[in-house]
Design a protein around this motif. Structure first.
Motif, PDB file in Angstrom:
ATOM      1  N   LEU A 105     -67.930 -67.391  47.186  1.00 59.02           N
ATOM      2  CA  LEU A 105     -68.301 -66.017  47.419  1.00 59.02           C
ATOM      3  C   LEU A 105     -69.292 -65.967  48.545  1.00 59.02           C
ATOM      4  O   LEU A 105     -70.325 -66.634  48.496  1.00 59.02           O
ATOM      5  N   PRO A 106     -68.995 -65.079  49.562  1.00 57.72           N
ATOM      6  CA  PRO A 106     -69.938 -64.926  50.652  1.00 57.72           C
ATOM      7  C   PRO A 106     -71.096 -64.088  50.269  1.00 57.72           C
ATOM      8  O   PRO A 106     -72.111 -64.143  50.871  1.00 57.72           O
ATOM      9  N   GLY A 107     -71.031 -63.261  49.248  1.00 60.04           N
ATOM     10  CA  GLY A 107     -72.105 -62.364  48.852  1.00 60.04           C
ATOM     11  C   GLY A 107     -72.129 -62.299  47.393  1.00 60.04           C
ATOM     12  O   GLY A 107     -71.400 -63.009  46.716  1.00 60.04           O
ATOM     13  N   PRO A 108     -72.973 -61.386  46.921  1.00 62.72           N
ATOM     14  CA  PRO A 108     -73.138 -61.259  45.483  1.00 62.72           C
ATOM     15  C   PRO A 108     -72.018 -60.525  44.885  1.00 62.72           C
ATOM     16  O   PRO A 108     -71.745 -60.674  43.709  1.00 62.72           O
ATOM     17  N   SER A 109     -71.148 -59.887  45.498  1.00 64.23           N
ATOM     18  CA  SER A 109     -70.064 -59.148  44.885  1.00 64.23           C
ATOM     19  C   SER A 109     -68.833 -59.960  44.791  1.00 64.23           C
ATOM     20  O   SER A 109     -68.558 -60.876  45.556  1.00 64.23           O
ATOM     21  N   VAL A 110     -68.060 -59.635  43.768  1.00 68.31           N
ATOM     22  CA  VAL A 110     -66.755 -60.371  43.572  1.00 68.31           C
ATOM     23  C   VAL A 110     -65.656 -59.495  44.107  1.00 68.31           C
ATOM     24  O   VAL A 110     -65.473 -58.359  43.640  1.00 68.31           O
ATOM     25  N   PRO A 111     -64.862 -60.060  45.028  1.00 67.98           N
ATOM     26  CA  PRO A 111     -63.750 -59.262  45.532  1.00 67.98           C
ATOM     27  C   PRO A 111     -62.775 -58.978  44.429  1.00 67.98           C
ATOM     28  O   PRO A 111     -62.584 -59.726  43.499  1.00 67.98           O
ATOM     29  N   ASP A 112     -62.017 -57.840  44.477  1.00 70.32           N
ATOM     30  CA  ASP A 112     -61.013 -57.439  43.520  1.00 70.32           C
ATOM     31  C   ASP A 112     -59.827 -58.329  43.547  1.00 70.32           C
ATOM     32  O   ASP A 112     -59.122 -58.522  42.585  1.00 70.32           O
ATOM     33  N   ASP A 113     -59.626 -58.934  44.657  1.00 70.40           N
ATOM     34  CA  ASP A 113     -58.468 -59.835  44.800  1.00 70.40           C
ATOM     35  C   ASP A 113     -58.494 -60.948  43.827  1.00 70.40           C
ATOM     36  O   ASP A 113     -57.479 -61.397  43.349  1.00 70.40           O
ATOM     37  N   VAL A 114     -59.701 -61.354  43.475  1.00 68.53           N
ATOM     38  CA  VAL A 114     -59.829 -62.528  42.591  1.00 68.53           C
ATOM     39  C   VAL A 114     -59.249 -62.222  41.271  1.00 68.53           C
ATOM     40  O   VAL A 114     -58.497 -62.966  40.710  1.00 68.53           O
ATOM     41  N   ALA A 115     -59.494 -61.085  40.734  1.00 71.84           N
ATOM     42  CA  ALA A 115     -58.979 -60.744  39.412  1.00 71.84           C
ATOM     43  C   ALA A 115     -57.481 -60.685  39.420  1.00 71.84           C
ATOM     44  O   ALA A 115     -56.807 -61.133  38.539  1.00 71.84           O
ATOM     45  N   TRP A 116     -56.814 -60.156  40.540  1.00 68.13           N
ATOM     46  CA  TRP A 116     -55.382 -60.016  40.644  1.00 68.13           C
ATOM     47  C   TRP A 116     -54.746 -61.348  40.694  1.00 68.13           C
ATOM     48  O   TRP A 116     -53.794 -61.615  39.961  1.00 68.13           O
ATOM     49  N   VAL A 117     -55.395 -62.195  41.521  1.00 72.03           N
ATOM     50  CA  VAL A 117     -54.823 -63.562  41.618  1.00 72.03           C
ATOM     51  C   VAL A 117     -54.877 -64.230  40.276  1.00 72.03           C
ATOM     52  O   VAL A 117     -53.899 -64.805  39.834  1.00 72.03           O
ATOM     53  N   ALA A 118     -56.029 -64.010  39.625  1.00 71.22           N
ATOM     54  CA  ALA A 118     -56.206 -64.686  38.341  1.00 71.22           C
ATOM     55  C   ALA A 118     -55.173 -64.199  37.362  1.00 71.22           C
ATOM     56  O   ALA A 118     -54.568 -64.960  36.643  1.00 71.22           O
ATOM     57  N   SER A 119     -54.931 -62.816  37.367  1.00 72.96           N
ATOM     58  CA  SER A 119     -53.976 -62.298  36.396  1.00 72.96           C
ATOM     59  C   SER A 119     -52.567 -62.700  36.717  1.00 72.96           C
ATOM     60  O   SER A 119     -51.735 -62.844  35.865  1.00 72.96           O
ATOM     61  N   CYS A 120     -52.257 -62.899  38.012  1.00 69.38           N
ATOM     62  CA  CYS A 120     -50.911 -63.305  38.410  1.00 69.38           C
ATOM     63  C   CYS A 120     -50.654 -64.794  38.147  1.00 69.38           C
ATOM     64  O   CYS A 120     -49.615 -65.182  37.663  1.00 69.38           O
ATOM     65  N   ALA A 121     -51.664 -65.599  38.469  1.00 68.32           N
ATOM     66  CA  ALA A 121     -51.460 -67.074  38.379  1.00 68.32           C
ATOM     67  C   ALA A 121     -51.722 -67.630  37.019  1.00 68.32           C
ATOM     68  O   ALA A 121     -51.130 -68.610  36.628  1.00 68.32           O
ATOM     69  N   GLY A 122     -52.574 -66.913  36.278  1.00 65.61           N
ATOM     70  CA  GLY A 122     -52.986 -67.493  34.965  1.00 65.61           C
ATOM     71  C   GLY A 122     -51.837 -67.755  34.015  1.00 65.61           C
ATOM     72  O   GLY A 122     -51.652 -68.871  33.582  1.00 65.61           O
ATOM     73  N   PRO A 123     -50.986 -66.766  33.641  1.00 64.64           N
ATOM     74  CA  PRO A 123     -49.958 -67.030  32.614  1.00 64.64           C
ATOM     75  C   PRO A 123     -48.971 -68.110  33.014  1.00 64.64           C
ATOM     76  O   PRO A 123     -48.645 -68.956  32.176  1.00 64.64           O
ATOM     77  N   PRO A 124     -48.418 -68.022  34.298  1.00 65.34           N
ATOM     78  CA  PRO A 124     -47.469 -69.120  34.586  1.00 65.34           C
ATOM     79  C   PRO A 124     -48.096 -70.494  34.430  1.00 65.34           C
ATOM     80  O   PRO A 124     -47.448 -71.404  33.923  1.00 65.34           O
ATOM     81  N   MET A 125     -49.390 -70.526  34.822  1.00 71.11           N
ATOM     82  CA  MET A 125     -50.042 -71.842  34.717  1.00 71.11           C
ATOM     83  C   MET A 125     -50.215 -72.245  33.287  1.00 71.11           C
ATOM     84  O   MET A 125     -50.002 -73.388  32.915  1.00 71.11           O
ATOM     85  N   ALA A 126     -50.541 -71.231  32.469  1.00 73.02           N
ATOM     86  CA  ALA A 126     -50.684 -71.535  31.042  1.00 73.02           C
ATOM     87  C   ALA A 126     -49.354 -71.978  30.469  1.00 73.02           C
ATOM     88  O   ALA A 126     -49.256 -72.898  29.659  1.00 73.02           O
ATOM     89  N   ARG A 127     -48.292 -71.258  30.910  1.00 72.94           N
ATOM     90  CA  ARG A 127     -46.932 -71.616  30.439  1.00 72.94           C
ATOM     91  C   ARG A 127     -46.572 -73.055  30.831  1.00 72.94           C
ATOM     92  O   ARG A 127     -46.101 -73.806  30.062  1.00 72.94           O
ATOM     93  N   GLN A 128     -46.912 -73.281  32.114  1.00 73.76           N
ATOM     94  CA  GLN A 128     -46.632 -74.613  32.657  1.00 73.76           C
ATOM     95  C   GLN A 128     -47.349 -75.667  31.862  1.00 73.76           C
ATOM     96  O   GLN A 128     -46.758 -76.648  31.476  1.00 73.76           O
ATOM     97  N   LEU A 129     -48.591 -75.378  31.605  1.00 73.50           N
ATOM     98  CA  LEU A 129     -49.430 -76.314  30.877  1.00 73.50           C
ATOM     99  C   LEU A 129     -48.874 -76.568  29.501  1.00 73.50           C
ATOM    100  O   LEU A 129     -48.791 -77.662  29.021  1.00 73.50           O
ATOM    101  N   ALA A 130     -48.427 -75.465  28.840  1.00 74.93           N
ATOM    102  CA  ALA A 130     -47.887 -75.598  27.477  1.00 74.93           C
ATOM    103  C   ALA A 130     -46.647 -76.469  27.474  1.00 74.93           C
ATOM    104  O   ALA A 130     -46.461 -77.285  26.607  1.00 74.93           O
ATOM    105  N   SER A 131     -45.730 -76.269  28.419  1.00 74.11           N
ATOM    106  CA  SER A 131     -44.493 -77.077  28.431  1.00 74.11           C
ATOM    107  C   SER A 131     -44.805 -78.527  28.691  1.00 74.11           C
ATOM    108  O   SER A 131     -44.214 -79.413  28.106  1.00 74.11           O
ATOM    109  N   ASP A 132     -45.782 -78.772  29.535  1.00 74.10           N
ATOM    110  CA  ASP A 132     -46.191 -80.177  29.784  1.00 74.10           C
ATOM    111  C   ASP A 132     -46.684 -80.828  28.515  1.00 74.10           C
ATOM    112  O   ASP A 132     -46.371 -81.969  28.212  1.00 74.10           O
ATOM    113  N   ALA A 133     -47.415 -80.076  27.748  1.00 74.14           N
ATOM    114  CA  ALA A 133     -47.969 -80.668  26.534  1.00 74.14           C
ATOM    115  C   ALA A 133     -46.886 -80.978  25.515  1.00 74.14           C
ATOM    116  O   ALA A 133     -46.945 -81.937  24.786  1.00 74.14           O
TER     117      ALA A 133
END
Lengths: 136, 596
Positions: B26-54
């Protein structure tokens, strides 16, 4: 010989149990110029020989009382008569009598039958031998 | 960063452990909105991926129990991927296919080889073939091992597919199969051998002349050789002897059965052999066949009765031989008895003969004694007769007339003849009694013949015969009994003169060098002697003519005496003669007599 005086004639003792033979020899001996004395057996022969001491004895071997061998043995065993020649006379030709007769001491041995002249020859031979022996 | 910082956002499904962290500068004290979108987009597939690996791990591992179970399986069990890469091996499989880091180079190489072989085999036919054979090397022993490979693909629902391989060791099985084949072959060979052996045995048994029968423990026929068949088996061909043959075979069988009964049954368990004489019938001829039967029990390994072998032996010959022997013995004892009786008879006869010989000897001795006595009794008077005759002829009793002298001469000549006869008888007696001793000496034949001639002179002169002597030149001196030689020659000469009326008598002496004998022959031109009488005249008291009217006198003892005397000299008297042609008597005797 018939002319020889009685005393000088040799005396022959004829011993034979067979009378004819004894007398025959005696007669022929006397005829041949001997004096003869006779004996019928061995014992008589001994008696006559000791008594008369003949010059020759004609001794028949088979004799009664005492045989000729025994008589001869005794004559030859007696000093008085042992020099008298004994002519053995025998009719037994079977046994080896001549050896026995020699053993008994006979000086000659004549087998019967013996003709008188042959016997006289034998007697003369004996006397000659004896004279030769005494002359030596 | 000045004024800035780092932001870490966990990615994944809500309420579940984060699958990943999103780190943003982070360049400043504020969190860009993009971070939350990326997180919401990437999180489940990664979780899914992780689950299948396990859920499907890359190297799935059985749990420990299963592993133990699999390890306990005696066959090698493998888990590989489809390429053959080893994922898991139980203990057996590891021994073949796995080499630890500290394994020997040999083992490592063997294991590498095995792994390659395994992969290649697995690759063949892919997954469609699940059973195949493969060979591996035993890393320990270096031996080839044969395995059957059974593969089972296991497809996991997710994750890589794996292959379960089970290896079954076929090596022993192969060997066993091979051994089985071999055994079978051997069995066949043995069977063949046994069959040929059996045939051979059959032939051997058949070639034995004696019947042989093998019976089972119950007495049933198992086997018989040809000779036995002839006696005990039913005839094959019809009409071969017919009813009679059958009856005889039956009778033989019955005899055999009763014979075997001695070995059969519990009562006879202790009897191992039985021997007996059986008289069988020849099935063809009905002739009795004496047999000796010998039955032996055949025992098995456990001592149990497995059969009975019976061997027959024809005793016909033995019996015949025994009969002949008996006969020979009989004859021999008969013969012996005969010999004994003959011997006894002979002994008896010998005894008789011996007694007779003794009697003869005694008789002979008595005869000799009688003749000797008789001779003595004859000679004593004859001595007187000859003596007196001799004296008379000598003229002791005076001269005699010529007729007296002539008659006396006849008495003398007769007496001498009588003496001669007596002497001859005495000579024979002396010779027979062995009392004619030999007196051997050296003498010459010429002188002896001269003496003989001189003694015979009166008779020769009276006979008007020409008598001459011829002596061999170089006649040697002899060693013999002179008296006996002379007596023989005198006798032969006097005989010749007696039997010769005209002509002459020739006396010859010669020496035969080859035989060492002297021969004195007396040859006359007299009446001669027929051959048939030539031996007779040498016997005692024998004359050619012994009739009462005979022309020639004499005792007939002269030649007999000659022959006996010649024998005493070791010689003989021979005769050559023919009637009317004169005779030649010859005395042969050795020049040197052997003293006996």
């Amino acid at each position: 010989m018939t002319n020889t005086p009685e005393k000088t004639k040799p005396l022959v003792l004829v011993v034979d149990d067979y009378q004819d033979a004894r007398e025959m020899y005696a007669e022929y001996l006397e005829f041949s110029g001997f004096r003869v004395a006779e004996a019928k057996n061995g014992q008589e022969a001994l008696d006559k020989a000791f008594e008369l001491v003949p010059d020759v004895i004609l001794m028949d071997l088979s004799l009664p009382v005492m045989d000729g061998w025994e008589a001869t043995r005794r004559l030859k065993g007696d000093a008085r008569t042992k020099a008298i020649p004994v002519v053995a006379l025998t009719g037994h030709a079977l046994k080896g009598h001549s050896e026995d007769a020699n053993e008994a001491g006979c000086d000659a041995y004549v087998t019967k039958p013996c003709l008188p002249d042959a016997l006289v020859d034998q007697v003369k031979k004996m006397i000659a031998r004896r004279e030769a022996a005494s002359a030596r | 960063m000045p004024g800035g910082g780092l932001l870490a956002v966990p990615l994944g499904r809500s309420g579940a452990p984060a699958a990943a962290l999103l780190v943003v500068g982070l360049p400043g004290p504020s969190v860009p909105d993009d971070v939350a979108w990326v997180a919401s987009c990437a999180g489940p597939p990664m979780a899914r991926q992780l689950a299948s690996d396990a859920r499907a791990p890359r190297r799935p591992e059985p749990d420990r129990l299963l592993r133990r179970v699999i390890n306990a399986v005696s066959d090698p069990v493998l888990l590989t991927d489809t390429e053959g890469t080893l994922l898991f091996a139980n203990a057996r499989a590891e021994g073949l296919l796995v080499a630890g880091p500290d394994a020997s180079p040999g083992r490592t190489r063997a294991v590498e080889l095995n792994q390659r072989l395994f992969r290649e085999t697995l690759a063949q036919g892919g997954m469609s073939v699940n059973r195949r054979e493969m060979s591996l090397v035993d890393p320990l022993e270096g031996m080839d091992l044969l395995f059957e490979l059974a593969t089972t693909p296991v497809l996991a629902p997710d994750g890589p597919s794996v292959v379960v391989s089970v290896l079954r060791n076929l090596t022993d099985l192969g060997r066993a199969t091979q051994a089985l084949g071999e055994s079978y072959r051997q069995l066949r060979a043995t069977e063949r051998e046994a069959r040929s052996e059996r045939h051979r045995l059959d032939r051997v048994l058949d070639s034995v002349a004696d019947p042989i029968i093998l019976t089972d423990p119950a007495g049933g026929m198992v086997m018989m050789n040809d000779p036995a068949e002839r006696l005990f088996a039913w005839p094959h061909e019809e009409g071969n002897g017919g009813e009679a043959t059958l009856r005889r075979v039956r009778s033989n069988d019955a005899l055999f059965a009763s014979f075997l009964a001695n070995l059969l049954g519990p009562v006879n368990a202790g009897v191992s052999r039985w021997k007996s004489q059986l008289t069988l019938d020849d099935p063809d001829t009905g002739a009795p066949v004496p047999m000796e039967a010998m039955a032996n029990k055949v025992l098995g390994d456990g001592g149990e009765l497995t059969g009975i072998v019976t061997v027959f032996h024809d005793r016909t010959e033995v019996l015949e031989r025994a009969r002949l022997l008996e006969r020979v013995k009989e004859v021999s004892s008969e013969l012996e008895a005969r010999v004994q009786s003959a011997t006894a008879e002979l002994a008896e006869q010998n005894e008789k003969l011996r007694r007779q010989a003794i009697q003869l000897e005694q008789a002979s001795a008595a005869k000799s004694q009688f003749l000797a006595n008789m001779s003595h009794e004859f000679r004593t008077p004859l001595n007187a007769i000859l003596g007196y005759t001799n004296m008379l002829l000598q003229g002791v009793s005076g001269e005699m007339t010529p007729p007296q002298r002539r008659n006396l001469t006849r008495i003398d000549s007769n007496g001498r003849h009588l003496l001669e006869v007596i002497n001859e008888i005495l000579d024979i007696t002396r010779i027979e009694a062995g009392r004619m001793p030999l007196h051997l000496s050296d003498f010459g034949i010429p002188e002896l013949l001269q003496e003989v001639m001189a003694e015979m002179d009166p008779i020769i002169a009276r006979s008007k015969l020409t008598v001459d002597t011829r002596l061999d030149e170089g006649l040697p001196g002899v060693w013999s009994d002179r008296q006996k030689v002379k007596q023989i020659v005198l006798n032969l000469l006097s005989n010749a003169l007696k039997f010769t009326h005209e002509g002459g008598v020739h006396v010859a002496a010669e020496y035969q060098n080859a035989t060492g004998t002297v021969a004195i022959s007396v040859k006359d031109t007299g009446i001669g002697i027929d051959v048939s009488n030539q031996e007779k005249i040498f016997e005692d008291f024998q004359q050619v003519d012994s009739s009462p009217t005979r022309a020639y006198g004499g005792t007939g003892l002269g030649l007999s005496i000659c022959r006996r005397l010649a024998a005493m000299l070791g010689g003989r008297v021979s005769l050559q003669s023919a009637p009317g042609q004169g005779s030649t008597f010859t005395l042969h005797f050795p020049r040197r007599a052997r003293r006996t």
